[in-house]
Design an enzyme around this catalytic site. Sequence first.
Site, mmCIF file in Angstrom:
data_model
loop_
_atom_site.group_PDB
_atom_site.id
_atom_site.type_symbol
_atom_site.label_atom_id
_atom_site.label_comp_id
_atom_site.label_asym_id
_atom_site.label_seq_id
_atom_site.Cartn_x
_atom_site.Cartn_y
_atom_site.Cartn_z
ATOM 1 N N THR A 25 0.834 -1.210 0.000
ATOM 2 C CA THR A 25 0.000 0.000 0.000
ATOM 3 C C THR A 25 0.862 1.252 0.000
ATOM 4 O OG1 THR A 25 -1.850 -1.096 1.062
ATOM 5 C CG2 THR A 25 -1.711 1.264 1.385
ATOM 6 N N TYR A 38 -8.042 0.852 -3.878
ATOM 7 C CA TYR A 38 -6.754 1.200 -4.448
ATOM 8 C C TYR A 38 -6.076 -0.075 -4.911
ATOM 9 C CZ TYR A 38 -4.784 -0.668 -0.149
ATOM 10 O OH TYR A 38 -4.444 -1.507 0.868
ATOM 11 N N THR A 104 1.744 -4.164 4.217
ATOM 12 C CA THR A 104 1.628 -4.430 5.651
ATOM 13 C C THR A 104 1.054 -5.816 5.954
ATOM 14 O OG1 THR A 104 -0.557 -3.392 5.754
ATOM 15 C CG2 THR A 104 1.363 -1.991 6.227
ATOM 16 N N ASP A 105 0.391 -6.428 4.967
ATOM 17 C CA ASP A 105 -0.329 -7.677 5.267
ATOM 18 C C ASP A 105 0.599 -8.817 5.697
ATOM 19 O OD1 ASP A 105 -2.696 -6.422 4.776
ATOM 20 O OD2 ASP A 105 -2.994 -7.276 2.778
ATOM 21 N N LYS A 177 0.675 -7.378 12.631
ATOM 22 C CA LYS A 177 -0.405 -6.500 12.181
ATOM 23 C C LYS A 177 -1.640 -6.917 12.973
ATOM 24 C CE LYS A 177 -2.803 -4.662 8.172
ATOM 25 N NZ LYS A 177 -2.894 -4.574 6.707
ATOM 26 N N GLU A 297 -2.938 -28.758 28.010
ATOM 27 C CA GLU A 297 -4.189 -29.502 27.814
ATOM 28 C C GLU A 297 -3.988 -30.740 26.963
ATOM 29 O OE1 GLU A 297 -8.040 -27.152 27.418
ATOM 30 O OE2 GLU A 297 -6.580 -25.737 26.603
HETATM 31 C C1 SIN Z 1 -0.964 -2.817 2.868
HETATM 32 O O1 SIN Z 1 0.149 -2.662 2.430
HETATM 33 O O2 SIN Z 1 -1.367 -2.115 3.848
HETATM 34 C C2 SIN Z 1 -1.942 -3.824 2.367
HETATM 35 C C3 SIN Z 1 -1.577 -4.455 1.078
HETATM 36 C C4 SIN Z 1 -0.285 -5.188 1.137
HETATM 37 O O3 SIN Z 1 0.026 -5.817 2.151
HETATM 38 O O4 SIN Z 1 0.431 -5.150 0.143
#
Ligand code: SIN
Length: 340
Positions: A25, A38, A104-105, A177, A297
């Site tokens: 992103t 996007y 970020t994923d 995340k 457990e």
């Molecule tokens: C992001 O970057 O926030 C989402 C999409 C990705 O991980 O490329």
Amino acid sequence: METSAVSGASEAHLPLVAVLATGGTIAGVQASATASSYVAGSISVAQLMASVPQLAGLARLRTEQVANVGSQNMTHAVWQALAARVQMLDADDDVQGVVVTHGTDTLEETAFFLALTAPACKPLVLVGAMRPATALSADGPANLYAAVALARHGMARERGPLVIMNGDIHTARDVQKVAASGINAFASPNGGRIGVMVGVDPLFHGPAQPMPHRYPLEALGPVEQWPRVAVVYAHADLQADVVDALAALYDGLVLAGVGDGNATDAAIDALKRAAAKGVAVVRASRTGSGYVGRGAEIDDGEAGFVAAGELSAQKARILLMLALTQTRDPARLQAIFDSR
Ligand code: SIN
């Protein structure tokens, strides 16, 4: 990989920071500044750098486009290429530090993979953005500025890969995340952040504690030969057939279990059958924090299971994949998971 460029060359006194771009992103583009949809990984690293002219006051930049993907499409092949570049840059006397821009994923997974495979004595900083580059109030420019500031800083040395998002500094091992939206989407639920940026300087809360570099890239061989590990996500009424199907295809299974790494009796029995046939089984938790210990457990010794400790299922998958290149023995695998 596209060609690299050096910017700010006239500022010879500034440190040289290498930027390896992979998409996400932070390099995403919308149809308009207020659109909610996007496409991640749209602009080049050169365009990304040009959007933050203030970087020229921090460092000379050498940029490389290693990939340009939404990180949901991150692959082991890109990891291999990235780790190789990190390794080379770490050995390059001209380079002060390295920044990896990333979606970020799966950013936390790439950070953890690099921690295990690429020695980083120099600062190595991964960064992303929750809002696309063209958004009205994009977080990418400030995050990138902080990442370059951190990567040029001596205090960031010998700490392994660091993740910086929204001013907070996290380790590769602990960072997650934790939110699907919003700019404050990263946290280290078990260990906490290890520092913050104060202007252009990091304020670390403790001394460096680098993770051991345990899986030299050269020893891993081609990605097609890396052990295959899948994650089984536990839920109410999870049936054995899901586990049986995966066990027939994979070298290892990680259970993203309920609570402290548990699942229905049917699924646990299927995992025991898999372990008995030589499939490595690691129990982690789907809760996002806490500790999955041996035997709370489930009798892991009797079942031939490994307990993931504080590792999330997605990071346990990476460690198991790498560990399986060295051993299939559950006791040795457990020792690997127990060592920090
Ligand atoms: C992001 O970057 O926030 C989402 C999409 C990705 O991980 O490329």
